[in-house]
Design a protein around this motif. Structure first.
Motif, PDB file in Angstrom:
ATOM      1  N   THR A  17      20.744   6.396  97.706  1.00 11.12           N
ATOM      2  CA  THR A  17      20.536   7.077  98.988  1.00 11.12           C
ATOM      3  C   THR A  17      21.849   7.135  99.762  1.00 11.12           C
ATOM      4  OG1 THR A  17      18.227   6.337  99.122  1.00 11.12           O
ATOM      5  CG2 THR A  17      19.272   7.034 101.167  1.00 11.12           C
ATOM      6  N   ILE A  18      22.549   6.002  99.818  1.00 15.84           N
ATOM      7  CA  ILE A  18      23.822   5.942 100.538  1.00 15.84           C
ATOM      8  C   ILE A  18      24.862   6.837  99.879  1.00 15.84           C
ATOM      9  CG2 ILE A  18      25.761   4.420 101.112  1.00 15.84           C
ATOM     10  CD1 ILE A  18      23.659   2.185 101.531  1.00 15.84           C
ATOM     11  N   GLU A  19      24.919   6.845  98.548  1.00 14.21           N
ATOM     12  CA  GLU A  19      25.905   7.706  97.867  1.00 14.21           C
ATOM     13  C   GLU A  19      25.641   9.179  98.162  1.00 14.21           C
ATOM     14  OE1 GLU A  19      27.938   8.754  93.618  1.00 14.21           O
ATOM     15  OE2 GLU A  19      27.518   6.714  94.228  1.00 14.21           O
ATOM     16  N   THR A  20      24.366   9.573  98.206  1.00 14.87           N
ATOM     17  CA  THR A  20      24.042  10.965  98.508  1.00 14.87           C
ATOM     18  C   THR A  20      24.449  11.325  99.928  1.00 14.87           C
ATOM     19  OG1 THR A  20      22.168  10.841  96.980  1.00 14.87           O
ATOM     20  CG2 THR A  20      22.210  12.698  98.489  1.00 14.87           C
ATOM     21  N   PRO A 203      13.345   6.798  88.372  1.00 15.93           N
ATOM     22  CA  PRO A 203      12.716   7.373  89.577  1.00 15.93           C
ATOM     23  C   PRO A 203      13.349   6.884  90.874  1.00 15.93           C
ATOM     24  CG  PRO A 203      11.048   6.683  87.999  1.00 15.93           C
ATOM     25  CD  PRO A 203      12.350   6.157  87.494  1.00 15.93           C
ATOM     26  N   MET A 204      13.892   5.651  90.892  1.00 15.01           N
ATOM     27  CA  MET A 204      14.570   5.157  92.081  1.00 15.01           C
ATOM     28  C   MET A 204      15.818   5.991  92.373  1.00 15.01           C
ATOM     29  SD  MET A 204      12.785   2.581  93.209  1.00 15.01           S
ATOM     30  CE  MET A 204      11.395   3.618  92.735  1.00 15.01           C
ATOM     31  N   LEU A 205      16.532   6.355  91.300  1.00 14.52           N
ATOM     32  CA  LEU A 205      17.715   7.207  91.457  1.00 14.52           C
ATOM     33  C   LEU A 205      17.325   8.552  92.058  1.00 14.52           C
ATOM     34  CD1 LEU A 205      20.497   7.758  88.794  1.00 14.52           C
ATOM     35  CD2 LEU A 205      19.498   9.685  90.023  1.00 14.52           C
ATOM     36  N   VAL A 206      16.292   9.186  91.474  1.00 14.90           N
ATOM     37  CA  VAL A 206      15.845  10.499  91.950  1.00 14.90           C
ATOM     38  C   VAL A 206      15.379  10.415  93.398  1.00 14.90           C
ATOM     39  CG1 VAL A 206      14.176  12.354  91.611  1.00 14.90           C
ATOM     40  CG2 VAL A 206      15.234  11.251  89.620  1.00 14.90           C
ATOM     41  N   MET A 207      14.620   9.374  93.709  1.00 17.83           N
ATOM     42  CA  MET A 207      14.120   9.203  95.069  1.00 17.83           C
ATOM     43  C   MET A 207      15.277   8.993  96.044  1.00 17.83           C
ATOM     44  SD  MET A 207      11.270   6.476  96.457  1.00 17.83           S
ATOM     45  CE  MET A 207      10.366   6.685  94.914  1.00 17.83           C
ATOM     46  N   GLY A 208      16.290   8.229  95.621  1.00 17.14           N
ATOM     47  CA  GLY A 208      17.451   8.004  96.475  1.00 17.14           C
ATOM     48  C   GLY A 208      18.187   9.295  96.788  1.00 17.14           C
ATOM     49  N   VAL A 209      18.326  10.167  95.786  1.00 19.55           N
ATOM     50  CA  VAL A 209      18.995  11.453  96.000  1.00 19.55           C
ATOM     51  C   VAL A 209      18.192  12.318  96.968  1.00 19.55           C
ATOM     52  CG1 VAL A 209      19.688  13.615  94.886  1.00 19.55           C
ATOM     53  CG2 VAL A 209      20.162  11.429  93.771  1.00 19.55           C
ATOM     54  N   VAL A 210      16.869  12.335  96.798  1.00 14.12           N
ATOM     55  CA  VAL A 210      16.009  13.140  97.671  1.00 14.12           C
ATOM     56  C   VAL A 210      16.062  12.626  99.111  1.00 14.12           C
ATOM     57  CG1 VAL A 210      13.627  13.808  98.161  1.00 14.12           C
ATOM     58  CG2 VAL A 210      14.476  13.866  95.808  1.00 14.12           C
ATOM     59  N   VAL A 211      15.917  11.306  99.277  1.00 10.37           N
ATOM     60  CA  VAL A 211      15.947  10.718 100.627  1.00 10.37           C
ATOM     61  C   VAL A 211      17.323  10.901 101.260  1.00 10.37           C
ATOM     62  CG1 VAL A 211      15.761   8.580 101.939  1.00 10.37           C
ATOM     63  CG2 VAL A 211      14.125   9.059 100.108  1.00 10.37           C
ATOM     64  N   GLY A 212      18.377  10.672 100.455  1.00 10.03           N
ATOM     65  CA  GLY A 212      19.733  10.824 100.975  1.00 10.03           C
ATOM     66  C   GLY A 212      20.033  12.250 101.396  1.00 10.03           C
ATOM     67  N   ASP A 213      19.566  13.211 100.614  1.00 11.94           N
ATOM     68  CA  ASP A 213      19.776  14.609 100.964  1.00 11.94           C
ATOM     69  C   ASP A 213      19.044  14.957 102.259  1.00 11.94           C
ATOM     70  OD1 ASP A 213      20.895  17.230 100.169  1.00 11.94           O
ATOM     71  OD2 ASP A 213      18.784  17.827 100.066  1.00 11.94           O
ATOM     72  N   LEU A 215      18.405  12.857 104.704  1.00 16.47           N
ATOM     73  CA  LEU A 215      19.041  12.168 105.830  1.00 16.47           C
ATOM     74  C   LEU A 215      20.467  12.639 106.098  1.00 16.47           C
ATOM     75  CD1 LEU A 215      17.894   8.489 105.135  1.00 16.47           C
ATOM     76  CD2 LEU A 215      16.993  10.055 106.877  1.00 16.47           C
ATOM     77  N   HIS A 216      21.060  13.328 105.119  1.00 16.41           N
ATOM     78  CA  HIS A 216      22.486  13.657 105.183  1.00 16.41           C
ATOM     79  C   HIS A 216      22.875  14.350 106.491  1.00 16.41           C
ATOM     80  CE1 HIS A 216      26.497  14.729 103.888  1.00 16.41           C
ATOM     81  NE2 HIS A 216      26.241  16.006 104.095  1.00 16.41           N
TER      82      HIS A 216
END
Length: 245
Positions: A17-20, A203-213, A215-216
């Motif tokens: 999430t943070i990386e995204t 799925p944690m990776l995918v969810m992190g990208v979705v949440v990060g995007d 919040l970006h």
């Protein structure tokens, strides 16, 4: 007590999430948090293949911005040599030695970034020989922790690259080096032993990208970066003290 592998799932979700949001640090964050509960050699064969998935997508997406001369002539030869060196050094350091080194690296990185953000400090450019030495050291930390980013960014201070070329070039470095590490983990048997965990964490990776995007564009990135570096600073100190005590 929290199950350590459940804790790692949370760390992976938070890290990607943070990386995204910010464009940096998925492995540094996940590894530093995960190392509070699990040995570093058990974490890397899970985190590195997950990073390959992320960096493959980002490298393809930003391929037109890669600075090939700097990548192939300066960065990759030294980083690859350092990464292989770090991989073979890992068994000699032991779990405590790895924790101390990782903690010190994180404290240095987070402290430097907080100093820069709060004090407006700009890193001075290095001479070519100094840059080469730091890049080689960055490769060693990549082999030990898959976390060569802090030293590599420091080594490249003063090299004239715009934001797009810097990000695309660095992402291609992580893809190359993490594919190399993944193959080494395959040959030594650790990748096969952790394949089921990698599948569960995808799925944690995918969810992190979705949440990060999501919040970006909804967060103040400056304040968010300060909070992340503050957490990393505390985590690094905890790792060092835990290993010493």
């Amino acid at each position: 007590m929290i199950d350590p592998w459940l804790w790692l799932g949370f760390a992976i979700l938070l890290a990607f999430t943070i990386e995204t949001i910010t464009g940096f640090g998925s492995i540094v964050i996940a590894l530093s948090l995960g190392a509070l509960m699990l040995p570093i050699p058990q974490l890397l064969p899970v985190l590195v293949p997950l990073s390959v998935v992320m960096s493959s997508y980002l490298t393809w997406k930003n391929r037109q911005h890669i600075d090939w001369p700097i990548l192939t002539r300066l960065i990759l030869p030294l980083m690859l040599a350092g990464t292989i060196t770090g991989y073979f050094l890992m068994p000699w350091l032991g779990d405590s030695g790895l924790e101390i080194l990782l903690g010190c690296l994180i404290v240095w990185f987070a402290g430097k970034e907080l100093w820069r953000l709060f004090g407006g400090h700009v890193a001075a450019p290095h001479g070519l020989k100094t840059s080469r030495g730091i890049i080689l050291a960055a490769g060693v930390t990549q082999g030990l922790f898959a976390s060569g980013g802090p030293l590599l960014v420091y080594a490249l201070a003063g090299i004239q690259l715009d934001k797009s070329r810097t990000r695309a070039t660095l992402v291609s470095v992580w893809l190359t080096l993490n594919v190399t590490l993944t193959l080494l983990y395959l040959f030594d048997g650790r990748l096969i032993a952790t394949a089921d965990r990698i599948a569960w964490y995808l799925p944690m990776l995918v969810m992190g990208v979705v949440v990060g995007d999501f919040l970006h564009h909804r967060l103040d990135e400056g304040y968010f970066r300060r909070a992340v570096y503050g957490v990393l600073l505390v985590t690094g100190i905890l790792l060092v003290f835990r290993a010493i005590l």
